[in-house]
Design a protein around this motif. Sequence first.
Motif, PDB file in Angstrom:
ATOM      1  N   MET A 143       0.816  -1.201   0.000  1.00  0.00           N
ATOM      2  CA  MET A 143       0.000   0.000   0.000  1.00  0.00           C
ATOM      3  C   MET A 143       0.854   1.257   0.000  1.00  0.00           C
ATOM      4  SD  MET A 143      -3.171  -0.935   2.468  1.00  0.00           S
ATOM      5  CE  MET A 143      -2.175  -1.929   3.543  1.00  0.00           C
ATOM      6  N   SER A 144       2.128   1.163   0.384  1.00  0.00           N
ATOM      7  CA  SER A 144       2.977   2.338   0.386  1.00  0.00           C
ATOM      8  C   SER A 144       3.203   2.886  -1.000  1.00  0.00           C
ATOM      9  CB  SER A 144       4.327   1.998   1.031  1.00  0.00           C
ATOM     10  OG  SER A 144       4.966   0.977   0.281  1.00  0.00           O
ATOM     11  N   SER A 145       2.887   2.098  -2.059  1.00  0.00           N
ATOM     12  CA  SER A 145       3.098   2.568  -3.422  1.00  0.00           C
ATOM     13  C   SER A 145       2.306   3.816  -3.711  1.00  0.00           C
ATOM     14  CB  SER A 145       2.716   1.470  -4.411  1.00  0.00           C
ATOM     15  OG  SER A 145       1.373   1.085  -4.218  1.00  0.00           O
ATOM     16  N   GLN A 197      -2.235   2.013   5.665  1.00  0.00           N
ATOM     17  CA  GLN A 197      -1.909   1.370   6.939  1.00  0.00           C
ATOM     18  C   GLN A 197      -0.422   1.472   7.264  1.00  0.00           C
ATOM     19  OE1 GLN A 197      -3.574  -2.583   6.756  1.00  0.00           O
ATOM     20  NE2 GLN A 197      -5.659  -1.856   7.078  1.00  0.00           N
ATOM     21  N   ASP A 198       0.422   1.426   6.244  1.00  0.00           N
ATOM     22  CA  ASP A 198       1.856   1.472   6.526  1.00  0.00           C
ATOM     23  C   ASP A 198       2.309   2.854   6.977  1.00  0.00           C
ATOM     24  OD1 ASP A 198       1.182   2.147   3.844  1.00  0.00           O
ATOM     25  OD2 ASP A 198       3.309   2.207   3.362  1.00  0.00           O
ATOM     26  N   LEU A 199       1.513   3.895   6.765  1.00  0.00           N
ATOM     27  CA  LEU A 199       1.852   5.238   7.222  1.00  0.00           C
ATOM     28  C   LEU A 199       1.143   5.605   8.526  1.00  0.00           C
ATOM     29  CD1 LEU A 199       1.892   7.255   3.870  1.00  0.00           C
ATOM     30  CD2 LEU A 199       3.823   6.346   5.166  1.00  0.00           C
ATOM     31  N   PHE A 200       0.385   4.671   9.079  1.00  0.00           N
ATOM     32  CA  PHE A 200      -0.301   4.910  10.345  1.00  0.00           C
ATOM     33  C   PHE A 200       0.649   4.594  11.489  1.00  0.00           C
ATOM     34  CE2 PHE A 200      -3.132   3.763  13.863  1.00  0.00           C
ATOM     35  CZ  PHE A 200      -4.032   4.824  13.835  1.00  0.00           C
ATOM     36  N   VAL A 201       0.815   5.539  12.403  1.00  0.00           N
ATOM     37  CA  VAL A 201       1.718   5.349  13.538  1.00  0.00           C
ATOM     38  C   VAL A 201       0.977   4.596  14.635  1.00  0.00           C
ATOM     39  CG1 VAL A 201       3.135   6.463  15.291  1.00  0.00           C
ATOM     40  CG2 VAL A 201       2.992   7.445  12.986  1.00  0.00           C
ATOM     41  N   VAL A 202       1.446   3.395  14.933  1.00  0.00           N
ATOM     42  CA  VAL A 202       0.762   2.518  15.894  1.00  0.00           C
ATOM     43  C   VAL A 202       1.380   2.693  17.279  1.00  0.00           C
ATOM     44  CG1 VAL A 202       0.088   0.150  16.416  1.00  0.00           C
ATOM     45  CG2 VAL A 202       0.369   0.872  14.036  1.00  0.00           C
ATOM     46  N   GLY A 203       0.519   2.778  18.278  1.00  0.00           N
ATOM     47  CA  GLY A 203       0.966   2.889  19.664  1.00  0.00           C
ATOM     48  C   GLY A 203      -0.063   2.279  20.588  1.00  0.00           C
ATOM     49  N   PRO A 204       0.189   2.312  21.886  1.00  0.00           N
ATOM     50  CA  PRO A 204      -0.762   1.722  22.850  1.00  0.00           C
ATOM     51  C   PRO A 204      -2.154   2.337  22.758  1.00  0.00           C
ATOM     52  CG  PRO A 204       1.342   2.209  23.913  1.00  0.00           C
ATOM     53  CD  PRO A 204       1.406   2.825  22.547  1.00  0.00           C
TER      54      PRO A 204
END
Length: 454
Positions: free
Chosen positions: A1-3, A122-129
Amino acid sequence: MSSKVALVNRRSVGRKRGVSLAPILGDLANRHPGLVRSWFSRLETAGFDRGELVIRVAHAEQRAYLERYCRPAFIEAARLATGRLIAVRFTGPGPVDDADAPLVDDCEGFHELLRLSARHTQDLFVVGPCNRLAYSAAVGVCRSLGSPYNPLFLHGPPGVGKTHLAQSICHGALDASPSLRVAYGSCELFTNQYIEALTRDAVQAYQDRFRQLDLLVLDDVQLLVNQERGQEEFFHTFNALHQNQRQIVLIADRPPDQIDGLQERLVSRMKWGLVAPIDRPCLETRVAILRRKATERQMVLPEDALLLIANRIRESGRDLEAALAQVQSRSADAGLPITADLVREALDGPGPTSRANGVRLEKIVSVVAAHHRVRRADLIGPGRTRSVAWPRQLAMFLARRMTSLSLQQIGEHFGGRDHTTVLHAERGVSRRLDNDEGIRSLVDELSRKLTNGD
């Protein structure tokens, strides 16, 4: 998806007679990010045929998508890349039946429904708690539409990434299967189109379009409150999609059982799947967001300066990005590298993150009116014409960001409007900030003028 965001830098894909797809795809990524799909990187040129640039596709549904939605954008991009007018033709397997065509029916307004931001993958979404459960659920939905989380209900305060995650589901689903029928938009648009269908005696066509979707993603579910007809139509649309195991994703600023004014039967259905909160970012997540955004802006941000911003700005990722823009602007204006002292100077002054009463509302009105070439009197008057509606919303948004005035005080200044009008304007501009690079640049520009006194 980063494309979707990397197309500008892709290597040339198939050169024929000196024409490369790389600059064409790059222009599409910049000008029409909502059209771009990851499989665009696998398109090939097949040369020229009687003055037409022929582009070869691998699958029938991909060709149908390009023919139906992308030809004008490809022609425009080819003209800009070559400096001359070039017709574009797509070749490959096909044709396909209209029932298999991607996206949704081409009724008025549906192109607006699927205007996705290339940044919201999704690959540019910053995941955290604070958002891990919601992110995991979104990934699961992309892998298996209709289960195991149906509906998926995402909720949280403004600026925490709900829209990003919701759009990433659309991107992921369409990347996996371009022929899916997908709609993304606000509940306000859903309701407005239903009312329009009633007036045009076109309710059956409206219902057919929505109830035959594979994926429906609706934002701002709280706007269904007190919309009796809208709630009734959504109830039946929900039932039709859910019974056919079609995926539903809903987004709101609070969980369904806290939205006063929603029918109980709707609240019950919204809780059938997974209700996933997205909380305000913790320090760990704020630091990760700042690192990602600083890289995107090509900013050199020392660790002490980064931690200072992360500790001061706690509300949302959107506020963090606004703070970075303010710091970057102050650094550029002063001709100085970014340091902790410069960050303090930038954030302590009046600006979009401070909410200090250092910028007068009258000045905001004057600057916005001058930029849009409308009269101040019209901007704060009772008129509702289209030419002043957007500038007024933008001025209200800036007033919320750059002053300490209440919703009611701002509404009074703009023709005695209700506080809910100001709140609606703030949320509307915030959504456009997420999706439109041009709007982000405009807000940054106006904020600099107001901060620096230009």
